[in-house]
Write a protein that holds these residues in place. Sequence first.
Motif, short mmCIF file in Angstrom:
data_model
loop_
_atom_site.label_atom_id
_atom_site.label_comp_id
_atom_site.label_asym_id
_atom_site.label_seq_id
_atom_site.Cartn_x
_atom_site.Cartn_y
_atom_site.Cartn_z
N GLY A 1 0.89 -1.33 0.06
CA GLY A 1 -0.27 -0.06 -0.02
C GLY A 1 0.96 1.21 -0.02
N PHE A 2 0.37 2.28 -0.44
CA PHE A 2 0.99 3.71 -0.60
C PHE A 2 -0.18 4.59 -0.23
N LEU A 3 0.31 5.33 0.95
CA LEU A 3 -0.76 6.41 1.72
C LEU A 3 -0.22 7.59 1.52
N TYR A 4 -0.99 8.59 1.21
CA TYR A 4 -0.31 10.17 1.29
C TYR A 4 -1.53 10.83 2.25
N ARG A 5 -0.94 11.54 3.11
CA ARG A 5 -1.81 12.22 3.99
C ARG A 5 -2.41 13.68 3.50
N ILE A 6 -3.64 13.75 3.58
CA ILE A 6 -4.45 15.04 2.92
C ILE A 6 -5.09 15.93 4.35
N ALA A 7 -5.03 15.48 5.52
CA ALA A 7 -5.53 16.15 6.53
C ALA A 7 -5.07 15.63 8.03
N ASP A 8 -4.42 16.56 8.91
CA ASP A 8 -3.89 16.19 10.07
C ASP A 8 -4.55 16.87 11.19
N ALA A 9 -4.39 16.22 12.62
CA ALA A 9 -4.69 16.88 13.71
C ALA A 9 -4.09 16.27 14.84
N PRO A 10 -3.75 16.73 15.93
CA PRO A 10 -2.94 16.18 16.94
C PRO A 10 -3.16 14.74 17.14
N LYS A 11 -4.59 14.33 17.12
CA LYS A 11 -5.05 13.28 17.44
C LYS A 11 -5.77 12.41 16.25
N ALA A 12 -5.66 12.90 15.12
CA ALA A 12 -6.12 12.27 13.96
C ALA A 12 -5.59 12.48 12.61
N SER A 13 -5.65 11.67 11.65
CA SER A 13 -5.19 12.12 10.38
C SER A 13 -6.15 11.36 9.06
N LEU A 14 -5.92 11.78 8.08
CA LEU A 14 -6.75 11.27 6.90
C LEU A 14 -5.88 11.10 5.77
N ALA A 15 -5.83 10.07 5.05
CA ALA A 15 -5.11 9.90 4.08
C ALA A 15 -5.73 9.14 2.79
N ILE A 16 -5.11 9.19 1.68
CA ILE A 16 -5.77 8.51 0.37
C ILE A 16 -4.66 7.79 0.01
N GLY A 17 -5.04 6.52 -0.66
CA GLY A 17 -3.98 5.50 -0.99
C GLY A 17 -4.06 4.69 -2.04
N LEU A 18 -3.45 3.99 -2.41
CA LEU A 18 -3.35 3.04 -3.44
C LEU A 18 -2.92 1.63 -2.82
N ARG A 19 -3.88 0.48 -2.97
CA ARG A 19 -3.28 -0.90 -2.42
C ARG A 19 -3.24 -2.05 -3.59
N PRO A 20 -2.38 -2.10 -4.33
CA PRO A 20 -2.58 -3.44 -5.26
C PRO A 20 -2.22 -4.83 -4.43
N TRP A 21 -2.93 -5.64 -4.81
CA TRP A 21 -2.94 -6.92 -3.83
C TRP A 21 -3.02 -8.00 -5.15
N LEU A 22 -2.44 -9.24 -4.38
CA LEU A 22 -2.51 -10.54 -5.22
C LEU A 22 -3.05 -11.60 -4.36
N GLN A 23 -4.05 -12.32 -4.61
CA GLN A 23 -4.67 -13.54 -3.95
C GLN A 23 -4.80 -15.11 -4.56
N TYR A 24 -4.64 -15.89 -3.94
CA TYR A 24 -4.81 -17.22 -4.10
C TYR A 24 -5.94 -17.83 -3.39
N PHE B 1 -6.02 -10.88 -9.01
CA PHE B 1 -5.12 -9.73 -8.60
C PHE B 1 -6.08 -8.43 -8.78
N GLY B 2 -5.95 -7.36 -8.06
CA GLY B 2 -6.63 -6.13 -8.08
C GLY B 2 -5.95 -5.10 -7.45
N ALA B 3 -6.64 -3.92 -7.12
CA ALA B 3 -6.26 -2.91 -6.39
C ALA B 3 -7.38 -2.09 -5.54
N GLU B 4 -7.16 -1.49 -4.46
CA GLU B 4 -8.08 -0.71 -3.79
C GLU B 4 -7.70 0.76 -3.85
N ILE B 5 -8.47 1.69 -3.71
CA ILE B 5 -8.37 3.09 -3.60
C ILE B 5 -8.91 3.41 -2.34
N PRO B 6 -8.07 3.38 -1.10
CA PRO B 6 -8.67 3.54 0.10
C PRO B 6 -8.88 5.06 0.65
#
Length: 212
Positions: free
Chosen positions: A95-118, A144-149
């Motif tokens: 997974g790769f995440l990029y933070r788009i919002a921050d606070a002392p007790k919380a954060s929010l990020a958008i990302g990409l998670r490619p995966w492989l499954q058997y 295989f696939g990918a998530e955009i979380p």
Amino acid sequence: MIAKPVRHAKVCLQFLTGLPLLAVLVLAASPVQARDMTGKGGVGMLVTTEGMPMAAFRYWRTNFAVELLVGYVATTPSPATVTRPDTTQVRAAIGFLYRIADAPKASLAIGLRPWLQYRLTSYSIYLRPNNQALTEMDPGFWSFGAEIPLHGEVFLNDHFSLIGHVGLTIDLGAPLARSDAAATTLDQAKDTNLLIGIRGGFSGGAGVTYYF
């Protein structure tokens, strides 16, 4: 031949279930007094809406993070039949995440998670007249696939955090022969060597992380 993704009630319910947690995380994440995560790594557990628990490692470099995830799940109905087989699934993801919002007790990020499954399935066929059980095993297959979380995180202290995510997912792999009308498959053909299935929907999950 490519089938159009189908939205069905179960997928929508999974998405809506994660929205309250996401709303809390978004409200908590203000841009002032951002939490510094530079150089911090953590290990934890994530349970997805697909029912698969995944061990996760996450490492932050300022506003960018890299994740490694490994999951395993097995179902063993009794008796195992063609419609309800024994199923074993193993998934690995990065997974790769990029933070788009921050606070002392919380954060929010958008990302990409490619995966492989058997996936491997087996079931029993009962032969007459003595009703003897004969175990059949389908050939295992890869997908295989990918998530955009959209990834939210609430920090309980400097070491523990609660995480949650919702997002879009795309699966690529051999068509799944499903009998229910809600299934989204490319085809019901038996020859899966010639076709590729494409399925889309929502994903989600929640878990905990320990930062060291």
